[in-house]
Design an enzyme around this catalytic site. Structure first.
Site, mmCIF file in Angstrom:
data_model
loop_
_atom_site.group_PDB
_atom_site.id
_atom_site.type_symbol
_atom_site.label_atom_id
_atom_site.label_comp_id
_atom_site.label_asym_id
_atom_site.label_seq_id
_atom_site.Cartn_x
_atom_site.Cartn_y
_atom_site.Cartn_z
ATOM 1 N N TYR A 34 36.240 99.258 90.408
ATOM 2 C CA TYR A 34 35.931 99.462 88.922
ATOM 3 C C TYR A 34 35.949 100.985 88.461
ATOM 4 O O TYR A 34 35.779 101.657 89.420
ATOM 5 C CB TYR A 34 34.978 98.643 88.451
ATOM 6 N N LYS A 145 34.290 103.314 94.228
ATOM 7 C CA LYS A 145 33.659 102.678 93.340
ATOM 8 C C LYS A 145 33.653 101.182 93.319
ATOM 9 O O LYS A 145 34.717 100.611 92.563
ATOM 10 C CB LYS A 145 34.146 103.318 91.824
ATOM 11 N N GLU A 177 21.771 109.344 96.115
ATOM 12 C CA GLU A 177 22.047 109.316 94.619
ATOM 13 C C GLU A 177 21.157 108.070 93.923
ATOM 14 O O GLU A 177 20.278 107.488 94.678
ATOM 15 C CB GLU A 177 23.610 109.088 94.476
ATOM 16 N N LEU A 201 29.020 108.482 95.470
ATOM 17 C CA LEU A 201 30.002 108.371 94.661
ATOM 18 C C LEU A 201 30.362 109.833 93.976
ATOM 19 O O LEU A 201 29.393 110.505 93.595
ATOM 20 C CB LEU A 201 29.727 107.378 93.393
HETATM 21 N N1 PDD Z 1 27.958 103.804 87.580
HETATM 22 N N2 PDD Z 1 26.688 106.676 91.446
HETATM 23 C C1 PDD Z 1 26.578 105.457 91.390
HETATM 24 C C2 PDD Z 1 26.296 104.589 92.621
HETATM 25 C C3 PDD Z 1 27.146 104.990 90.183
HETATM 26 O O1 PDD Z 1 27.114 103.733 90.199
HETATM 27 C C4 PDD Z 1 27.373 105.579 89.269
HETATM 28 C C5 PDD Z 1 27.834 105.212 87.631
HETATM 29 C C6 PDD Z 1 27.454 106.990 89.333
HETATM 30 C C7 PDD Z 1 27.650 108.185 88.182
HETATM 31 O O2 PDD Z 1 29.228 108.254 88.064
HETATM 32 P P1 PDD Z 1 29.813 108.493 86.651
HETATM 33 O O3 PDD Z 1 29.162 109.978 86.211
HETATM 34 O O4 PDD Z 1 31.207 108.779 86.986
HETATM 35 O O5 PDD Z 1 29.596 107.500 85.679
HETATM 36 C C8 PDD Z 1 26.959 107.609 90.440
HETATM 37 C C9 PDD Z 1 28.315 103.230 86.478
HETATM 38 C C10 PDD Z 1 27.977 104.083 85.320
HETATM 39 C C11 PDD Z 1 28.152 101.850 86.406
HETATM 40 O O6 PDD Z 1 28.317 101.215 87.643
HETATM 41 O O7 PDD Z 1 28.049 101.186 85.246
#
Ligand code: PDD
Length: 279
Positions: A34, A145, A177, A201
């Site tokens: 996703y 992701k 993270e 990620l």
């Molecule tokens: N999640 N690390 C993890 C495990 C995440 O699920 C996310 C973001 C990030 C940050 O990635 P980004 O800056 O590209 O949003 C880091 C999204 C927002 C979610 O699962 O809804």
């Protein structure tokens, strides 16, 4: 707004009419990936970076990207027509095979689903949040992701039961993270974030922070952060699309710094808001 259509496999439908098969491998196996892409004033934010990460996630799980960059843009456009601040949630699964079998099916089209939703106001961005350190119990593929988020869900829930708005995950004594965010810390005057080689990620917000730290002359490095260093940090932040950059002001029931969002966060948040406006 309640009746905004969603996109499913080439059609725009009311959400109540968007159905998938119970044999969909996303449903049966969590076999999919996703993206969450913010769109400010109707304009997709860091679109190419999100799509590059999507490409990488799909390649890692051996699904061909069903669309070109411009086709994706075209698919999202009708979902963003009202020009407000929204985000796109995009999910691609390996599709619905005729029977449940762990092996990849042959000749099955992926399921493609996208919706847009308003970016909710996040008042805690101004005040900071409480976070809780938890052991990182996730798998080895956190650079993908993937929709397979059970461990993240359990960790986020556990943090919430301790009164935390995020779980900061620790593996072998080092920060990886958050359960749905990347982590930054200001230690000895330098903004640090764990390197991607720590199996995390590649957050797009993280990428933007690294870029604007450089242009804003904020000393910044990708470097492993031990739990001990995290606990003595002057500032700790989480970063993600939608939540953006949020200071952690309380970690495991102890204040971080003076218990308020710190000066480096203030500068970075200003730079980030300006960057958002200009892109
Ligand atoms: N999640 N690390 C993890 C495990 C995440 O699920 C996310 C973001 C990030 C940050 O990635 P980004 O800056 O590209 O949003 C880091 C999204 C927002 C979610 O699962 O809804």
């Amino acid at each position: 707004m309640a009746n905004k259509p969603v996109y499913l496999n080439g059609r725009y439908l009311p959400i109540e009419d968007a159905h998938i098969s119970v044999l969909d491998r996303g449903f049966l196996f969590g076999d999919g990936v996703y993206e969450v892409i913010p769109a400010y004033r109707g304009r997709l934010f860091e679109f190419e970076a999100h799509m590059a990460r999507l490409d990488n996630s799909l390649a890692c799980i051996h699904i061909g990207n069903p669309h070109s960059l411009e086709e994706w843009r075209g698919i999202f456009a009708p979902l963003l027509e009202d020009g407000t601040d929204q985000y796109i949630y995009l999910q691609i699964t390996r599709g619905a095979a005729p029977k449940r079998d762990h092996l990849f099916p042959e000749h099955v089209a992926p399921t493609v689903f996208a919706l847009s939703a308003a970016i909710p106001p996040y008042p805690a961005r101004g005040t900071g949040i409480k976070a809780v350190c938890l052991e990182d119990s996730r798998w080895e593929h956190c650079h993908i992701k993937a929709i397979t988020l059970l461990a993240n869900v359990l960790l986020r829930q556990e943090a919430s039961e301790y009164g935390g708005a995020e779980a900061i995950l620790i593996k072998n004594g080092f920060v990886t993270e958050g359960s749905s965010s990347n982590v930054f810390a200001v230690i000895d005057g330098v903004l640090l974030t764990p390197p991607l080689s720590d199996g995390i990620l590649s957050g797009i917000t993280r990428q933007v922070i690294l870029k604007i730290a450089e242009t804003g002359h904020i000393p910044c490095r990708e470097q492993a952060i031990s739990i001990e260093d995290l606990k003595r940090a002057d500032e700790v932040w989480i970063a993600s699309s939608i939540r953006e950059i949020v200071a952690v002001v309380e970690l495991d029931d102890l204040p971080v710094g003076d218990g308020k969002p710190g000066p480096v966060w203030q500068s970075m948040n200003r730079l980030f808001q300006a960057y958002k406006q200009s892109s």
